[in-house]
Design a protein around this motif. Sequence first.
Motif, PDB file in Angstrom:
ATOM      1  N   VAL A 232      43.704  42.977  39.012  1.00 46.58           N
ATOM      2  CA  VAL A 232      44.719  42.293  38.222  1.00 46.58           C
ATOM      3  C   VAL A 232      46.097  42.710  38.710  1.00 46.58           C
ATOM      4  O   VAL A 232      46.336  43.875  39.033  1.00 46.58           O
ATOM      5  CB  VAL A 232      44.565  42.607  36.719  1.00 46.58           C
ATOM      6  N   VAL A 259      47.207  35.248  32.837  1.00 43.18           N
ATOM      7  CA  VAL A 259      46.102  36.202  32.836  1.00 43.18           C
ATOM      8  C   VAL A 259      45.090  35.836  31.754  1.00 43.18           C
ATOM      9  O   VAL A 259      43.874  35.826  31.989  1.00 43.18           O
ATOM     10  CB  VAL A 259      46.626  37.641  32.639  1.00 43.18           C
ATOM     11  N   LEU A 276      39.239  45.226  34.893  1.00 44.43           N
ATOM     12  CA  LEU A 276      40.427  44.881  35.661  1.00 44.43           C
ATOM     13  C   LEU A 276      40.872  46.093  36.471  1.00 44.43           C
ATOM     14  O   LEU A 276      41.267  47.114  35.912  1.00 44.43           O
ATOM     15  CB  LEU A 276      41.542  44.413  34.734  1.00 44.43           C
TER      16      LEU A 276
END
Length: 301
Positions: A232, A259, A276
Motif C-alpha cells: 500500500v 484505497v 497491507l
Amino acid sequence: MIEVAIMIEGQDGIGWPRWKRLVRTVEDCGYAGLYRSDHFTNPEGPVKDALELWSSLTWLAENTERIEFGPLVSPVSFRHPVITAWQASAVDALAEGRLRLGLGAGWQEREHEAFGFDLLDIDRRFARFEEALEVVTRLLRSEKPVSYSGEFYRLREAVLKPRSPRPGGPPIVIGGNGPRRTLPLAARYADEWNAVFIPAGRFAELSARLDGMLAEAGRRPEEVRRTLMTRVIFGREPAAPERERLEAQGVIAGAAPEVAERLGRLAEAGVQRVMLQWLEIDDIEGLEAMASSVLPQLSGR
C-alpha cells in the motif's frame, strides 16, 4: 467486511524501538493484525537491523490483547519444523490463540549463502517443504505421540507441550500464487491461503482453482480462509502510467477513497483479510491516518 491488517519487512531496519512502536500503533488503531517477514537480510543492498522473528512475536503476544499476528512466511529452509512447531505452540498459548503460522519453502539466495543453509533446487525445496508441513501439522494437530519417517525429517513418539489453547493448534498459513506447487499444498495442509501481490481478478481465478483442489481433497471451500498480502502507498496519487503499472502488480495506491475502493474490489473477489505491506516503518502518523480514514469506509462492504 474485509479485514485490514498491516505487514512489515522485519529485515528492513526493524529493531526493538521500531517494532514496539509499530505493534502498539497497529493494536491501538483498530487494524485486524500485524504480520512480518522472516529474513536475515534483504536480497540486496546494505545489511540492516533484522529483529529475530520469534523473539519479536513473543513480545507482541505478551503486550497486546486483540490483534492477530504471525510470519508471512517463515522458511523451513533455515528453521527446523519441529522447533517452529514448538515455538508456535508456546507463543499461541501466550497470546491466548491469536497466532497464525505462515510457512514457506524459502527462496532468498543471499541469506542462505551468507549463513550456510541449503536452499536446494526447486523440486527438492518443495519436497522438503511438503515434509515440513507434514511434521508441523502432525505435531500441532495431534495430542497423541507422532512418528514420521521422511527423506528430510524423522520423528519417533514425539509430543509437544505446552499446547495451544485451540484444538489443532494455530492455523497454518501457506503463502504464494503458484498453481502447480503452492495451491496443491494449501489444499492439503492449509487453514489459510495467502496470495501475494496480485490484483483482484487474478486472486479470484486462483481462489476458484483452489476450490477445485479442495473438492478433490475432500475438503470444503470454507475450510481455507482466503487472504492477500500486497503493498500500500497511502496518500499519494500516482500518475496514470505509474498507476497502471502498480495496479497490474496488485499494489494499492492513493488517498483514502481510492484505497477503500480498491479494498472493496478485493472483498468482492473473495479476499477475507488483506495484509497491507507498510514500508514506511517510521511513518506512524500515516498508519494512524489510514486507519481513521479508510477503516470506517469498509463497514458493510
